[in-house]
Design a protein around this motif. Structure first.
Motif, PDB file in Angstrom:
ATOM      1  N   ALA A   6       0.496  -1.170   0.078  1.00  8.23           N
ATOM      2  CA  ALA A   6       0.101   0.005   0.001  1.00  8.23           C
ATOM      3  C   ALA A   6       0.878   1.401   0.199  1.00  8.23           C
ATOM      4  O   ALA A   6       0.508   2.294  -0.505  1.00  8.23           O
ATOM      5  CB  ALA A   6      -0.992  -0.039   1.230  1.00  8.23           C
ATOM      6  N   ARG A   7       2.092   1.036   0.521  1.00 10.30           N
ATOM      7  CA  ARG A   7       2.960   2.216   0.694  1.00 10.30           C
ATOM      8  C   ARG A   7       3.316   3.013  -0.828  1.00 10.30           C
ATOM      9  O   ARG A   7       3.164   4.170  -1.042  1.00 10.30           O
ATOM     10  CB  ARG A   7       4.254   2.036   1.156  1.00 10.30           C
ATOM     11  CG  ARG A   7       4.267   1.731   2.679  1.00 10.30           C
ATOM     12  CD  ARG A   7       5.647   1.611   3.380  1.00 10.30           C
ATOM     13  NE  ARG A   7       5.875   1.293   4.618  1.00 10.30           N
ATOM     14  CZ  ARG A   7       5.868   2.195   5.615  1.00 10.30           C
ATOM     15  NH1 ARG A   7       5.724   3.644   5.545  1.00 10.30           N
ATOM     16  NH2 ARG A   7       6.056   1.849   6.937  1.00 10.30           N
ATOM     17  N   ALA A   8       3.555   2.050  -1.663  1.00 10.85           N
ATOM     18  CA  ALA A   8       3.902   2.581  -2.957  1.00 10.85           C
ATOM     19  C   ALA A   8       2.913   3.305  -3.879  1.00 10.85           C
ATOM     20  O   ALA A   8       3.136   4.143  -4.832  1.00 10.85           O
ATOM     21  CB  ALA A   8       4.624   1.618  -3.853  1.00 10.85           C
ATOM     22  N   VAL A   9       1.407   2.739  -3.420  1.00  5.66           N
ATOM     23  CA  VAL A   9       0.448   3.417  -4.467  1.00  5.66           C
ATOM     24  C   VAL A   9      -0.433   4.267  -3.376  1.00  5.66           C
ATOM     25  O   VAL A   9      -1.626   4.287  -3.825  1.00  5.66           O
ATOM     26  CB  VAL A   9      -0.136   2.011  -5.166  1.00  5.66           C
ATOM     27  CG1 VAL A   9       0.706   1.476  -5.795  1.00  5.66           C
ATOM     28  CG2 VAL A   9      -0.863   1.151  -3.952  1.00  5.66           C
ATOM     29  N   ALA A  10       0.022   4.736  -2.324  1.00  9.44           N
ATOM     30  CA  ALA A  10      -0.846   5.665  -1.637  1.00  9.44           C
ATOM     31  C   ALA A  10      -2.202   4.931  -1.155  1.00  9.44           C
ATOM     32  O   ALA A  10      -3.276   5.505  -1.158  1.00  9.44           O
ATOM     33  CB  ALA A  10      -1.255   6.998  -2.496  1.00  9.44           C
TER      34      ALA A  10
ATOM     35  N   PRO B 138      -9.399  -2.124  -0.259  1.00  7.64           N
ATOM     36  CA  PRO B 138      -9.086  -2.966   0.828  1.00  7.64           C
ATOM     37  C   PRO B 138      -8.190  -4.280   0.498  1.00  7.64           C
ATOM     38  O   PRO B 138      -8.105  -4.939   1.231  1.00  7.64           O
ATOM     39  CB  PRO B 138     -10.320  -3.409   1.712  1.00  7.64           C
ATOM     40  CG  PRO B 138     -11.388  -3.031   0.365  1.00  7.64           C
ATOM     41  CD  PRO B 138     -10.834  -2.295  -0.646  1.00  7.64           C
ATOM     42  N   GLY B 139      -8.329  -4.413  -0.958  1.00  9.90           N
ATOM     43  CA  GLY B 139      -7.749  -5.888  -1.417  1.00  9.90           C
ATOM     44  C   GLY B 139      -6.363  -6.183  -0.574  1.00  9.90           C
ATOM     45  O   GLY B 139      -6.308  -7.295  -0.379  1.00  9.90           O
ATOM     46  N   VAL B 140      -5.567  -5.066  -0.426  1.00  9.52           N
ATOM     47  CA  VAL B 140      -4.179  -5.607   0.141  1.00  9.52           C
ATOM     48  C   VAL B 140      -4.201  -6.106   1.373  1.00  9.52           C
ATOM     49  O   VAL B 140      -3.276  -6.502   2.037  1.00  9.52           O
ATOM     50  CB  VAL B 140      -3.431  -4.347  -0.021  1.00  9.52           C
ATOM     51  CG1 VAL B 140      -3.839  -3.094   0.647  1.00  9.52           C
ATOM     52  CG2 VAL B 140      -1.810  -4.676   0.217  1.00  9.52           C
TER      53      VAL B 140
ATOM     54  N   GLY C 158     -10.895  -7.677   0.371  1.00  5.30           N
ATOM     55  CA  GLY C 158     -12.010  -7.890  -0.843  1.00  5.30           C
ATOM     56  C   GLY C 158     -11.929  -6.278  -1.778  1.00  5.30           C
ATOM     57  O   GLY C 158     -11.086  -6.001  -2.249  1.00  5.30           O
ATOM     58  N   TYR C 159     -13.143  -5.995  -1.730  1.00  9.68           N
ATOM     59  CA  TYR C 159     -13.577  -4.744  -2.412  1.00  9.68           C
ATOM     60  C   TYR C 159     -14.553  -4.139  -2.145  1.00  9.68           C
ATOM     61  O   TYR C 159     -15.287  -4.501  -1.221  1.00  9.68           O
ATOM     62  CB  TYR C 159     -13.846  -5.329  -4.119  1.00  9.68           C
ATOM     63  CG  TYR C 159     -15.037  -6.152  -4.196  1.00  9.68           C
ATOM     64  CD1 TYR C 159     -16.230  -5.641  -4.360  1.00  9.68           C
ATOM     65  CD2 TYR C 159     -14.820  -7.676  -4.190  1.00  9.68           C
ATOM     66  CE1 TYR C 159     -17.351  -6.578  -4.191  1.00  9.68           C
ATOM     67  CE2 TYR C 159     -15.888  -8.598  -4.123  1.00  9.68           C
ATOM     68  CZ  TYR C 159     -17.351  -8.061  -4.404  1.00  9.68           C
ATOM     69  OH  TYR C 159     -18.269  -8.779  -4.376  1.00  9.68           O
TER      70      TYR C 159
ATOM     71  N   ALA D 119      -5.567 -14.646   0.401  1.00  7.37           N
ATOM     72  CA  ALA D 119      -3.914 -14.591   0.295  1.00  7.37           C
ATOM     73  C   ALA D 119      -3.389 -13.287  -0.279  1.00  7.37           C
ATOM     74  O   ALA D 119      -2.382 -12.569   0.070  1.00  7.37           O
ATOM     75  CB  ALA D 119      -3.503 -15.450  -0.964  1.00  7.37           C
ATOM     76  N   THR D 120      -4.378 -12.570  -0.988  1.00  9.78           N
ATOM     77  CA  THR D 120      -4.083 -11.061  -1.484  1.00  9.78           C
ATOM     78  C   THR D 120      -4.219 -10.287  -0.124  1.00  9.78           C
ATOM     79  O   THR D 120      -3.541  -9.286  -0.121  1.00  9.78           O
ATOM     80  CB  THR D 120      -4.944 -10.797  -2.547  1.00  9.78           C
ATOM     81  OG1 THR D 120      -5.097 -11.630  -3.740  1.00  9.78           O
ATOM     82  CG2 THR D 120      -4.853  -9.287  -2.862  1.00  9.78           C
ATOM     83  N   ALA D 121      -5.101 -10.799   0.918  1.00 10.57           N
ATOM     84  CA  ALA D 121      -4.912  -9.784   1.805  1.00 10.57           C
ATOM     85  C   ALA D 121      -3.910 -10.148   3.068  1.00 10.57           C
ATOM     86  O   ALA D 121      -3.701  -9.249   3.674  1.00 10.57           O
ATOM     87  CB  ALA D 121      -6.682 -10.012   2.438  1.00 10.57           C
TER      88      ALA D 121
END
Length: 520
Positions: A6-10, A15-17, A39-40, A105-107
């Motif tokens: 999340a840091r690199a893309v502000a 919430p997926g990350v 998720g989203y 896994a994405t989260a």
């Protein structure tokens, strides 16, 4: 904690990350929240923007004493689990089987960085009616942190990099809120009291006993909860209940257990009896339901359960069921309007005419309140009601089955009481505006005995409409022992006639209602 990418893309990948809120507090309310976001937006497997949350965990000394808030991510289990604790007591469990593998896994399958943040305004306080700072909002108030500790136990995990666990200057609002020299020790040992749950709150084993493999189970014998044939979302643990053995725990909304080949015989069973316990905080509660042969079948019986005094404080609760004969696969399903764990189950059985099963009576005792008056206040007659103002329960336009009485709750006035199965109250012209309401909040009390409990539901424009939100309530300690309970609702806009309906698997009065409101 926020996913490291999340840091690199502000944080545009939120919430997926993944966001793990170990502790949140809002507006000085004496309660904390623990939540996973994933998720989203809007909706999705994590019910965004609400997330999979503990709901409010009451804490009267939140602002005056130190408390320990911890998160335990367990990848050694299948399904994987994320467990939240307050002072060593579990308040929420989220499992990987609550969503698809990719979303989980994405989260969670990556690093995180810690954020200490004192924020003003926004959607969280907005849910309680205060979107923006007001004259009562005081700046410069510190958030004091004694220590942060991170540890890894077993498996193939590596020690977390210290550079990502200590917040940078950009994540701490002021120097007074997070002292940089004293709040984050270099040691990574986690206090055992906060990372190792006790045997009464968190199951120590996920191995169930073996269900019967030959012949059918008798509906009229005790069926041990852990002898399921299959399940979703539950865990097993040692029980301190009479007879020992195991119970299933960690049970939240949409969890279930299946017991195959239950033989009801030729004489119809008319009652379901279960042995349950709950240490749920924040008013969390829900239903225990019986379905036959399919998870999608309509329940044949149900009862509601809330905090019984502890996760090993057991109660035997009966519920009426429609008459059942023959052999069936029995699903015990769990439904709640709140995301946190709310019940443990030790055993179940059935009873009815012609059986010898001992079943508790559901007749209310003489301690049930008798309202001293039946005159309600006059409801508003001009203009719509705001969904975001407090709507007094007695200001209904029409009702069925309820009475009014003087209340000792804060603010005085009247409350509705004498509420049992199939009762309801109608509030006309409730204006939700153009921003979707996503939460229903009600002030309730119960002195119900014999385990009597039930649902409080919200329906729009028709008594026959499907509920848009619900929570369950059982004995709160007395008919004037009030609790404020929130429940998620599907987003609502515009002006509607709001029906508050009451459903129970038992015939006795189980709830009083003082007021209701809605939030974003």
């Amino acid at each position: 904690m926020l996913g490291d990418s999340a840091r690199a893309v502000a944080s545009t990948n939120w919430p997926g990350v993944g966001e793990i809120d170990i502790m949140e507090n809002v507006n000085g309310i004496p309660a904390s929240w623990s939540t996973l976001h994933c998720g989203y937006i809007d909706g999705g497997p994590c019910n965004e923007k609400t997330g999979l949350s503990s709901g409010p965990v009451p804490n009267s000394t939140l602002g005056s004493a130190f408390h320990t808030y911890s998160m335990e991510y367990d990848r050694s289990t299948s399904p994987e689990q994320l467990r939240f604790y307050v002072d060593g007591t579990i308040v929420k469990t989220v499992s990987s089987d609550q969503m698809d593998a990719t979303t989980w896994a994405t989260a969670l399958h990556h690093g995180f960085f810690v954020i200490y943040d004192v924020a003003m305004g926004g959607e969280f306080p907005g849910a309680f009616g205060q979107w923006l700072p007001t004259a009562d909002t005081a700046s410069g108030k510190p958030m004091l942190i004694d220590y942060l500790a991170v540890s890894v136990k077993g498996g193939s995990g590596t020690t977390p990099p210290t550079g990502t666990t200590t917040p940078t200057a950009t994540t701490t609002p002021t120097a007074t809120t997070t002292p940089t020299t004293t709040t984050t020790p270099t040691v990574t040992t986690t206090p055992t009291a906060t990372t190792t749950p006790t045997t009464t709150t968190t199951p120590t084993s996920t191995t169930s006993t073996t269900p019967p493999t030959t012949g059918s189970r008798s509906a009229y014998s005790r069926i041990e909860a852990e002898s399921y044939d299959s399940q979703s979302g539950t865990l097993t643990q040692a029980t301190t209940d009479t007879g020992g053995g195991q119970n299933i725990a960690g049970i939240a909304n949409n969890d279930w257990a299946l017991y195959k080949g239950v033989d009801f015989g030729s004489t119809a069973a008319t009652q379901f009896v279960a042995r349950v316990a709950s240490g749920a905080g924040g008013g969390a509660s829900g239903l225990v339901e019986v379905r036959l042969d399919s998870l999608s079948a309509a329940p044949i019986g149900t009862f509601a359960v809330a905090n019984t005094g502890g996760w090993q404080s057991w109660q035997t609760v009966p519920a009426n069921i429609s008459g059942v004969t023959g052999v069936h696969n029995v699903y015990i399903t769990f439904t709640s309007g709140q995301p946190s764990d709310y019940v443990a189950l030790n055993w179940l059985t059935f009873g009815g005419a012609g059986t010898t099963t001992s079943t508790p009576t559901t007749t209310p005792t003489t301690t049930s309140p008798t309202p001293t008056a039946t005159t309600s206040t006059t409801p508003p007659t001009t203009g719509p009601r705001s969904a975001y103002d407090r709507i007094e329960a007695e200001s209904y336009d029409t009702q069925s089955g309820t009475s009014v009485q003087a209340t000792t709750d804060t603010g005085g006035g009247l409350n509705l009481t004498g509420i049992a199965n199939n009762d309801w109250a109608l509030y006309k012209g409730v204006d939700f505006g153009s921003a979707r309401a996503t939460q229903f909040v009600a002030r309730v009390a119960s002195g119900a005995t014999g385990g009597a409990s039930g649902l409080v539901e919200v329906r729009l424009d028709s008594l026959d409409a499907a509920p848009i939100g619900t929570f369950a309530v059982a004995n709160t300690g007395g008919w004037q022992s009030w609790q404020t309970i929130p429940a998620n609702i599907s987003g609502v806009t515009g002006v509607h006639n709001v029906y508050v309906t009451f459903t129970s698997g038992q015939p006795s009065d189980y709830v009083s209602l003082n007021w209701l409101t809605f939030g974003h």
